[in-house]
Design a protein around this motif. Structure first.
Motif, PDB file in Angstrom:
ATOM      1  N   UNK A 180       0.829  -1.268  -0.051  1.00 19.25           N
ATOM      2  CA  UNK A 180       0.040  -0.028   0.050  1.00 19.25           C
ATOM      3  C   UNK A 180       0.873   1.275   0.011  1.00 19.25           C
ATOM      4  N   UNK A 181       1.972   1.323   0.710  1.00 17.78           N
ATOM      5  CA  UNK A 181       2.726   2.447   0.819  1.00 17.78           C
ATOM      6  C   UNK A 181       3.490   2.722  -0.593  1.00 17.78           C
ATOM      7  N   UNK A 182       3.871   1.585  -1.247  1.00 20.11           N
ATOM      8  CA  UNK A 182       4.581   1.788  -2.590  1.00 20.11           C
ATOM      9  C   UNK A 182       3.640   2.253  -3.508  1.00 20.11           C
ATOM     10  N   UNK A 183       2.540   1.675  -3.554  1.00 17.33           N
ATOM     11  CA  UNK A 183       1.414   1.944  -4.417  1.00 17.33           C
ATOM     12  C   UNK A 183       1.111   3.469  -4.406  1.00 17.33           C
ATOM     13  N   UNK A 184       1.067   4.124  -3.196  1.00 11.59           N
ATOM     14  CA  UNK A 184       0.903   5.224  -3.070  1.00 11.59           C
ATOM     15  C   UNK A 184       1.913   6.357  -3.481  1.00 11.59           C
ATOM     16  N   UNK A 185       3.293   5.653  -3.085  1.00 11.72           N
ATOM     17  CA  UNK A 185       4.339   6.402  -3.569  1.00 11.72           C
ATOM     18  C   UNK A 185       4.494   6.381  -5.082  1.00 11.72           C
ATOM     19  N   UNK A 224      20.091  18.058   1.935  1.00 10.07           N
ATOM     20  CA  UNK A 224      18.538  17.976   2.727  1.00 10.07           C
ATOM     21  C   UNK A 224      17.642  17.087   1.704  1.00 10.07           C
ATOM     22  N   UNK A 225      17.069  16.080   2.038  1.00 10.51           N
ATOM     23  CA  UNK A 225      16.176  15.102   1.756  1.00 10.51           C
ATOM     24  C   UNK A 225      14.682  15.027   2.124  1.00 10.51           C
ATOM     25  N   UNK A 226      13.825  15.316   0.913  1.00  7.70           N
ATOM     26  CA  UNK A 226      12.451  14.965   1.474  1.00  7.70           C
ATOM     27  C   UNK A 226      11.853  13.676   1.052  1.00  7.70           C
ATOM     28  N   UNK A 227      11.693  12.805   1.970  1.00  9.22           N
ATOM     29  CA  UNK A 227      11.266  11.301   1.748  1.00  9.22           C
ATOM     30  C   UNK A 227      10.320  10.966   2.264  1.00  9.22           C
ATOM     31  N   UNK A 228       9.607   9.936   1.681  1.00 10.95           N
ATOM     32  CA  UNK A 228       8.232   9.126   2.187  1.00 10.95           C
ATOM     33  C   UNK A 228       8.812   8.421   3.415  1.00 10.95           C
ATOM     34  N   UNK A 229       8.278   8.629   4.658  1.00  9.10           N
ATOM     35  CA  UNK A 229       8.551   7.713   5.683  1.00  9.10           C
ATOM     36  C   UNK A 229       8.122   6.356   5.483  1.00  9.10           C
ATOM     37  N   UNK A 230       9.165   5.351   5.736  1.00 14.62           N
ATOM     38  CA  UNK A 230       8.778   3.817   5.551  1.00 14.62           C
ATOM     39  C   UNK A 230       8.935   3.344   6.949  1.00 14.62           C
ATOM     40  N   UNK A 256      12.926   8.336  -1.693  1.00 16.87           N
ATOM     41  CA  UNK A 256      12.940   9.465  -2.429  1.00 16.87           C
ATOM     42  C   UNK A 256      11.866   9.485  -3.667  1.00 16.87           C
ATOM     43  N   UNK A 257      11.261  10.593  -3.812  1.00 16.50           N
ATOM     44  CA  UNK A 257      10.172  10.659  -4.714  1.00 16.50           C
ATOM     45  C   UNK A 257      10.571  10.290  -6.322  1.00 16.50           C
ATOM     46  N   UNK A 258      11.395  10.813  -6.814  1.00 13.72           N
ATOM     47  CA  UNK A 258      11.662  10.677  -8.366  1.00 13.72           C
ATOM     48  C   UNK A 258      12.529   9.673  -8.539  1.00 13.72           C
ATOM     49  N   UNK A 259      13.498   9.505  -7.754  1.00 12.94           N
ATOM     50  CA  UNK A 259      14.640   8.480  -8.063  1.00 12.94           C
ATOM     51  C   UNK A 259      14.258   7.064  -7.260  1.00 12.94           C
ATOM     52  N   UNK A 260      13.208   7.104  -6.335  1.00 10.23           N
ATOM     53  CA  UNK A 260      12.863   5.833  -5.611  1.00 10.23           C
ATOM     54  C   UNK A 260      14.020   5.112  -4.985  1.00 10.23           C
ATOM     55  N   UNK A 261      14.975   6.057  -4.616  1.00  8.60           N
ATOM     56  CA  UNK A 261      16.106   5.638  -3.805  1.00  8.60           C
ATOM     57  C   UNK A 261      15.522   5.503  -2.296  1.00  8.60           C
ATOM     58  N   UNK A 262      16.185   4.407  -1.441  1.00 10.22           N
ATOM     59  CA  UNK A 262      15.568   4.455  -0.352  1.00 10.22           C
ATOM     60  C   UNK A 262      16.950   4.755   0.378  1.00 10.22           C
ATOM     61  N   UNK A 263      16.764   5.521   1.484  1.00  5.28           N
ATOM     62  CA  UNK A 263      17.976   6.060   2.361  1.00  5.28           C
ATOM     63  C   UNK A 263      17.654   5.660   3.912  1.00  5.28           C
ATOM     64  N   UNK A 264      18.741   5.119   4.353  1.00  4.12           N
ATOM     65  CA  UNK A 264      18.861   4.967   5.839  1.00  4.12           C
ATOM     66  C   UNK A 264      19.650   6.050   6.280  1.00  4.12           C
ATOM     67  N   UNK A 265      18.952   6.572   7.577  1.00  8.37           N
ATOM     68  CA  UNK A 265      19.353   7.405   8.272  1.00  8.37           C
ATOM     69  C   UNK A 265      19.280   6.929   9.772  1.00  8.37           C
ATOM     70  N   UNK A 266      20.455   7.600  10.614  1.00 12.22           N
ATOM     71  CA  UNK A 266      20.312   7.425  12.134  1.00 12.22           C
ATOM     72  C   UNK A 266      19.421   8.320  12.748  1.00 12.22           C
ATOM     73  N   UNK A 267      18.638   7.907  13.785  1.00 11.77           N
ATOM     74  CA  UNK A 267      17.810   8.577  14.610  1.00 11.77           C
ATOM     75  C   UNK A 267      18.631   9.711  15.461  1.00 11.77           C
ATOM     76  N   UNK A 268      19.850   9.590  15.601  1.00 12.74           N
ATOM     77  CA  UNK A 268      20.459  10.508  16.164  1.00 12.74           C
ATOM     78  C   UNK A 268      20.262  11.967  15.321  1.00 12.74           C
ATOM     79  N   UNK A 269      20.843  11.833  14.249  1.00 18.67           N
ATOM     80  CA  UNK A 269      20.925  12.944  13.381  1.00 18.67           C
ATOM     81  C   UNK A 269      19.564  13.810  13.307  1.00 18.67           C
TER      82      UNK A 269
END
Length: 220
Positions: free
Chosen positions: A149-154, A173-179, A190-203
């Motif tokens: 469902x998340x991927x379909x909306x994306x 600065x990236x604007x991402x759909x939260x997974x 990410x919207x156009x590239x469909x690239x998934x980013x991992x990032x630490x909660x500490x950042x």
């Protein structure tokens, strides 16, 4: 001395069920989104609480169906059956004939009773194990459906402000759909590239708060 032991076993069994259901649901979610389970590892409390949330609906439905079935049996079927048996000699003879047809007149030896009891226990354990495996499949499929469902909306380009996050990765600065988030790391796509980013909660990351009443009013 036996009640505390039984209570401890019951509590451990419930915890194991919630842990297993939550893990199956999360595994289906991660594999569908191709997320790394090591990067998205959750704490024990997150796993147990998630298991409670995903199983809350099915457990309530099961309890409702069991209560409804018991109500129909005790208030409808059983009274009608008892009134029919008490109505005369002929119904009683039919019941006795039916019981003899299935049970027979022979006296069952003790060793035979013990073996039948052992078989009944083995059958109950086997059915319980089968039901447990089916429940794992159900919750894993449920997690897969959530991810789909998340991927379909994306892919459809739907951008709900409540599902979009802003995060600084490197110097960008990236604007991402939260997974989702694990115990230490989060993931977004990410919207156009469909690239998934991992990032630490500490950042840290930010999102736009959307009041529920505003959302319901705009959707109506």
């Amino acid at each position: 001395m036996r009640k505390p032991i039984d209570s401890a076993i019951l509590l451990a069994g419930c915890t194991a069920l919630l842990y297993s259901w939550s893990t199956a649901n999360y595994h289906g979610f991660l594999t569908t989104l191709s997320l790394d389970s090591d990067m998205m590892e959750r704490s024990f409390h997150q796993v147990i609480y998630s298991g409670l949330i995903v199983s809350f609906g099915p457990i309530l439905l099961m309890l409702f169906l069991v209560a409804f079935a018991l109500f129909i049996w005790s208030h409808a079927i059983l009274p009608v059956y008892l009134d029919w048996v008490r109505g005369g000699v002929r119904p009683k003879r039919r019941v006795i004939k039916f019981r003899r047809y299935w049970i027979g007149k022979r006296i069952t030896p003790t060793i035979e009773k013990n073996e039948k009891s052992r078989f009944n226990r083995a059958a109950i354990y086997s059915l319980s194990g089968f039901a447990f495996v089916v429940s794992l499949i159900y919750f894993e499929n449920k997690g897969q459906q959530q991810a789909k469902d998340i991927i379909a909306k994306h892919l459809a380009g739907e951008k709900n402000p409540g599902n979009m996050i802003s995060v600084v990765i490197g110097n960008n600065k990236k604007t991402l759909r939260y997974l989702g988030c694990g115990a230490k790391n989060c993931a977004g796509i990410e919207g156009e590239s469909n690239r998934i980013y991992y990032f630490s909660q500490s950042t840290g990351h930010s999102f736009i708060y959307v009041p529920k009443n505003v959302t319901s009013a705009s959707s109506g």
